[in-house]
Design an enzyme around this catalytic site. Structure first.
Site, PDB file in Angstrom:
ATOM      1  N   THR A 123       0.841  -1.204   0.000  1.00 20.99           N
ATOM      2  CA  THR A 123       0.000   0.000   0.000  1.00 20.99           C
ATOM      3  C   THR A 123       0.875   1.253   0.000  1.00 20.99           C
ATOM      4  OG1 THR A 123      -1.497   1.321   1.379  1.00 20.99           O
ATOM      5  CG2 THR A 123      -0.190  -0.305   2.534  1.00 20.99           C
ATOM      6  N   ASP A 124       0.320   2.364  -0.476  1.00 25.36           N
ATOM      7  CA  ASP A 124       1.078   3.631  -0.418  1.00 25.36           C
ATOM      8  C   ASP A 124       1.243   4.117   1.020  1.00 25.36           C
ATOM      9  OD1 ASP A 124      -1.500   4.607   0.111  1.00 25.36           O
ATOM     10  OD2 ASP A 124      -1.384   6.254  -1.320  1.00 25.36           O
ATOM     11  N   GLU A 125       0.450   3.548   1.949  1.00 27.00           N
ATOM     12  CA  GLU A 125       0.550   3.988   3.351  1.00 27.00           C
ATOM     13  C   GLU A 125       1.892   3.646   3.969  1.00 27.00           C
ATOM     14  OE1 GLU A 125      -3.994   3.588   4.988  1.00 27.00           O
ATOM     15  OE2 GLU A 125      -2.318   3.901   6.305  1.00 27.00           O
ATOM     16  N   TYR A 147      -1.789  -0.655  11.189  1.00 27.49           N
ATOM     17  CA  TYR A 147      -2.092  -1.263   9.884  1.00 27.49           C
ATOM     18  C   TYR A 147      -0.909  -1.073   8.940  1.00 27.49           C
ATOM     19  CZ  TYR A 147      -3.595  -1.304   5.002  1.00 27.49           C
ATOM     20  OH  TYR A 147      -3.649  -1.514   3.647  1.00 27.49           O
ATOM     21  N   LYS A 151       1.708  -3.797   7.249  1.00 30.07           N
ATOM     22  CA  LYS A 151       1.870  -3.918   5.795  1.00 30.07           C
ATOM     23  C   LYS A 151       3.321  -3.655   5.386  1.00 30.07           C
ATOM     24  CE  LYS A 151      -0.882  -4.405   2.957  1.00 30.07           C
ATOM     25  NZ  LYS A 151      -1.403  -5.655   2.319  1.00 30.07           N
TER      26      LYS A 151
HETATM   27  P1  NAD Z   1     -10.812  -5.852   2.164  1.00 32.26           P
HETATM   28  O1  NAD Z   1     -10.718  -5.535   3.618  1.00 32.26           O
HETATM   29  O2  NAD Z   1     -12.009  -5.429   1.404  1.00 32.26           O
HETATM   30  O3  NAD Z   1     -10.672  -7.440   1.943  1.00 32.26           O
HETATM   31  C1  NAD Z   1      -9.720  -8.216   2.596  1.00 32.26           C
HETATM   32  C2  NAD Z   1     -10.049  -9.682   2.337  1.00 32.26           C
HETATM   33  O4  NAD Z   1      -9.069 -10.490   3.006  1.00 32.26           O
HETATM   34  C3  NAD Z   1     -11.414 -10.134   2.865  1.00 32.26           C
HETATM   35  O5  NAD Z   1     -12.097 -10.893   1.909  1.00 32.26           O
HETATM   36  C4  NAD Z   1     -11.064 -10.978   4.072  1.00 32.26           C
HETATM   37  O6  NAD Z   1     -12.034 -11.998   4.371  1.00 32.26           O
HETATM   38  C5  NAD Z   1      -9.737 -11.560   3.672  1.00 32.26           C
HETATM   39  N1  NAD Z   1      -8.914 -11.974   4.820  1.00 32.26           N
HETATM   40  C6  NAD Z   1      -8.652 -11.260   5.951  1.00 32.26           C
HETATM   41  N2  NAD Z   1      -7.889 -11.987   6.785  1.00 32.26           N
HETATM   42  C7  NAD Z   1      -7.634 -13.177   6.162  1.00 32.26           C
HETATM   43  C8  NAD Z   1      -6.883 -14.316   6.511  1.00 32.26           C
HETATM   44  N3  NAD Z   1      -6.245 -14.395   7.689  1.00 32.26           N
HETATM   45  N4  NAD Z   1      -6.822 -15.345   5.630  1.00 32.26           N
HETATM   46  C9  NAD Z   1      -7.487 -15.276   4.433  1.00 32.26           C
HETATM   47  N5  NAD Z   1      -8.236 -14.232   4.073  1.00 32.26           N
HETATM   48  C10 NAD Z   1      -8.290 -13.180   4.915  1.00 32.26           C
HETATM   49  O7  NAD Z   1      -9.471  -5.306   1.541  1.00 32.26           O
HETATM   50  P2  NAD Z   1      -9.192  -4.475   0.207  1.00 32.26           P
HETATM   51  O8  NAD Z   1      -9.525  -3.070   0.435  1.00 32.26           O
HETATM   52  O9  NAD Z   1      -9.775  -5.216  -0.922  1.00 32.26           O
HETATM   53  O10 NAD Z   1      -7.594  -4.582   0.156  1.00 32.26           O
HETATM   54  C11 NAD Z   1      -6.973  -5.698  -0.476  1.00 32.26           C
HETATM   55  C12 NAD Z   1      -5.477  -5.547  -0.354  1.00 32.26           C
HETATM   56  O11 NAD Z   1      -5.058  -4.326  -0.982  1.00 32.26           O
HETATM   57  C13 NAD Z   1      -4.974  -5.469   1.079  1.00 32.26           C
HETATM   58  O12 NAD Z   1      -3.754  -6.173   1.166  1.00 32.26           O
HETATM   59  C14 NAD Z   1      -4.748  -3.985   1.317  1.00 32.26           C
HETATM   60  O13 NAD Z   1      -3.757  -3.776   2.286  1.00 32.26           O
HETATM   61  C15 NAD Z   1      -4.320  -3.528  -0.053  1.00 32.26           C
HETATM   62  N6  NAD Z   1      -4.634  -2.131  -0.391  1.00 32.26           N
HETATM   63  C16 NAD Z   1      -5.920  -1.663  -0.297  1.00 32.26           C
HETATM   64  C17 NAD Z   1      -6.202  -0.349  -0.682  1.00 32.26           C
HETATM   65  C18 NAD Z   1      -7.580   0.216  -0.603  1.00 32.26           C
HETATM   66  O14 NAD Z   1      -7.742   1.426  -0.767  1.00 32.26           O
HETATM   67  N7  NAD Z   1      -8.618  -0.583  -0.388  1.00 32.26           N
HETATM   68  C19 NAD Z   1      -5.162   0.478  -1.156  1.00 32.26           C
HETATM   69  C20 NAD Z   1      -3.861  -0.032  -1.197  1.00 32.26           C
HETATM   70  C21 NAD Z   1      -3.615  -1.333  -0.833  1.00 32.26           C
HETATM   71  O1  DAU Z   2      -3.735   4.518   1.066  1.00 29.24           O
HETATM   72  C1  DAU Z   2      -4.120   3.183   0.887  1.00 29.24           C
HETATM   73  C2  DAU Z   2      -4.951   2.768   2.077  1.00 29.24           C
HETATM   74  O2  DAU Z   2      -6.192   3.436   1.962  1.00 29.24           O
HETATM   75  C3  DAU Z   2      -5.178   1.262   2.170  1.00 29.24           C
HETATM   76  O3  DAU Z   2      -3.942   0.632   2.347  1.00 29.24           O
HETATM   77  C4  DAU Z   2      -6.115   0.938   3.337  1.00 29.24           C
HETATM   78  O4  DAU Z   2      -6.409  -0.433   3.383  1.00 29.24           O
HETATM   79  C5  DAU Z   2      -7.400   1.711   3.150  1.00 29.24           C
HETATM   80  O5  DAU Z   2      -8.243   1.509   4.273  1.00 29.24           O
HETATM   81  C6  DAU Z   2      -7.110   3.204   2.987  1.00 29.24           C
HETATM   82  O6  DAU Z   2      -6.644   3.788   4.226  1.00 29.24           O
HETATM   83  P1  DAU Z   2      -7.143   5.250   4.660  1.00 29.24           P
HETATM   84  O7  DAU Z   2      -6.956   5.404   6.108  1.00 29.24           O
HETATM   85  O8  DAU Z   2      -6.580   6.300   3.785  1.00 29.24           O
HETATM   86  O9  DAU Z   2      -8.703   5.091   4.255  1.00 29.24           O
HETATM   87  P2  DAU Z   2     -10.054   5.479   5.004  1.00 29.24           P
HETATM   88  O10 DAU Z   2     -11.154   5.251   4.020  1.00 29.24           O
HETATM   89  O11 DAU Z   2     -10.173   4.830   6.332  1.00 29.24           O
HETATM   90  O12 DAU Z   2      -9.884   7.035   5.228  1.00 29.24           O
HETATM   91  C7  DAU Z   2      -9.624   7.920   4.154  1.00 29.24           C
HETATM   92  C8  DAU Z   2      -9.498   9.315   4.728  1.00 29.24           C
HETATM   93  O13 DAU Z   2     -10.783   9.721   5.247  1.00 29.24           O
HETATM   94  C9  DAU Z   2      -8.542   9.419   5.903  1.00 29.24           C
HETATM   95  O14 DAU Z   2      -7.896  10.689   5.863  1.00 29.24           O
HETATM   96  C10 DAU Z   2      -9.447   9.340   7.131  1.00 29.24           C
HETATM   97  C11 DAU Z   2     -10.714  10.016   6.647  1.00 29.24           C
HETATM   98  N1  DAU Z   2     -11.981   9.539   7.247  1.00 29.24           N
HETATM   99  C12 DAU Z   2     -12.221   8.198   7.204  1.00 29.24           C
HETATM  100  C13 DAU Z   2     -13.385   7.690   7.747  1.00 29.24           C
HETATM  101  C14 DAU Z   2     -13.655   6.209   7.746  1.00 29.24           C
HETATM  102  C15 DAU Z   2     -12.893  10.435   7.771  1.00 29.24           C
HETATM  103  O15 DAU Z   2     -12.679  11.662   7.769  1.00 29.24           O
HETATM  104  N2  DAU Z   2     -14.046   9.935   8.313  1.00 29.24           N
HETATM  105  C16 DAU Z   2     -14.326   8.580   8.330  1.00 29.24           C
HETATM  106  O16 DAU Z   2     -15.401   8.195   8.858  1.00 29.24           O
END
Ligand code: NAD
Ligand code: DAU
Length: 331
Positions: A123-125, A147, A151
């Protein structure tokens, strides 16, 4: 090609499986997912009967289960993770187990069975907050919350397997994704679904934190490109190229849904809240990646999807989710 996708019942994983099977009917996908609170087989209902798709319920931290599914595959794409920053602040243990230790279990099994390619979805985080400019793949990792620290551990561990064992790992670092099937605890689906219910949108702090938004279908195309053409041992950022403050996101949603600004409610900030994410996507562009979606159009598509799929998110919001929110606001 036989591919193991972990975490394929989640948001990006399910979109990726649909994308891949739609594009390449010769691919065989095994989806290993624990089905945690955010894993949902409804996300894949339209493809569950395809002959080249198989679902296996299992945990990436269980060696035996992982070895059973990894032995016959050519590639692994590891999406499985606990992903919500707010939950990691309340309790980090599952994040360390799944995101870091689970990646170790997968890497070991993949090495044992000589998997040809291992894509680690990072992730970019992991770069932490970037006050100005953009982080590139060589920059140091500086995660700020449990988190992103978990990662970052997984990201570095995966790379260490390339350096130490010459194991074919590639790491991808996407920015914030949005689109269909995203669990409604994350900013964009939370705000859309709350607005649709005339509920307030809780904006953390001053609402000026910046995220770089990437439409999920572009992420899928980027992962597919790296799967085929990415260079072993490399790291690739996937940037959305659309930086917005959270308040801008809230305003776009309100405007599109024709709802009043009074729904925005400023609430206590997230502890350790990263101010700004920003990554440089030039390396992936050099590999041939061109984004297909314009942010504004993709937001409209996404809002429309949540408008038309109420039964999907209403079920989620009326279940366990309620308890999570009680805890979240009690903090
Ligand atoms: P999500 O939370 O929607 O889905 C995660 C999935 O992983 C779920 O289906 C869950 O059941 C499964 N899982 C959790 N623990 C598990 C385990 N122990 N064994 C097997 N399966 C398990 O996540 P997402 O938003 O689709 O993110 C997918 C990947 O991309 C993650 O690795 C996340 O860190 C990365 N990522 C997400 C974002 C984003 O904005 N959503 C951005 C950058 C990177
Ligand atoms: O940058 C990639 C990441 O983006 C992924 O790796 C993570 O899995 C994904 O959850 C996401 O993390 P963020 O913390 O950036 O996403 P989130 O949607 O939780 O929050 C986005 C921004 O919005 C952040 O600045 C916090 C803010 N926020 C979030 C929630 C849930 C609010 O202001 N109010 C809220 O209720």
């Amino acid at each position: 090609m036989n591919i193991l996708v972990t975490g394929g019942a989640g948001f990006i994983g399910s979109n990726f499986i649909r994308y891949l099977l739609g594009k390449d009917p010769d691919c065989h996908v095994t989806n290993l997912d624990k089905l945690t609170y955010c894993g949902n087989l409804e996300n894949l209902a339209d493809i569950e009967n395809m002959p080249n798709y198989r679902f296996v319920r299992g945990d990436v931290t269980e060696v035996k289960r992982v070895e059973e599914v990894i032995r016959d595959v050519d590639c692994v794409i590891n999406f499985a993770a606990e992903t919500h920053v707010d939950r990691s602040i309340m309790n980090a243990s599952e994040f360390i187990m799944t995101d870091a230790y689970g990646t170790y279990v997968l890497l070991e099994a993949a090495r044992k069975y000589k998997t040809k390619r291992f894509l680690q979805i990072s992730t970019d985080e992991v770069y932490g907050s970037i006050p100005s400019g953009a982080a590139n793949e060589e920059d140091r990792l500086n995660p700020s919350n449990p988190y992103s620290a978990s990662k970052a551990g997984a990201d570095l561990l995966a790379r260490s397997y390339y350096i130490t064992y010459d194991f074919p790992v590639i790491v991808l670092r996407p920015s914030n994704n949005f689109g269909q099937y995203q669990y409604p605890e994350k900013l964009i689906p939370l705000f859309i679904t709350n607005a649709l219910m005339d509920m307030s949108m809780p904006l953390y702090g001053d609402g000026k934190n910046v995220r770089d938004w990437l439409y999920v279908e572009d992420t899928c195309r980027a992962i597919d490109l790296v799967l085929r053409d990415g260079k072993i041992g490399e790291v690739y950022n996937i940037s959305g190229g659309s930086k917005k403050t959270n308040i801008e996101i809230a305003e776009i949603i309100l405007k599109e849904l024709n709802k009043p600004k009074e729904l925005i409610k400023f609430v206590r900030d997230r502890p350790g809240h990263d101010r700004r994410y920003s990554i440089d996507g030039a390396k992936l562009e050099r590999l041939g990646f061109v984004k297909k979606f314009v942010f504004e159009d993709a937001m409209k598509k996404t809002i429309d999807w949540y408008r038309q799929n109420r039964q999907w998110w209403e079920k989620i919001k009326s279940g366990d989710f309620k308890n999570y929110y009680k805890k979240q606001y009690a903090r």
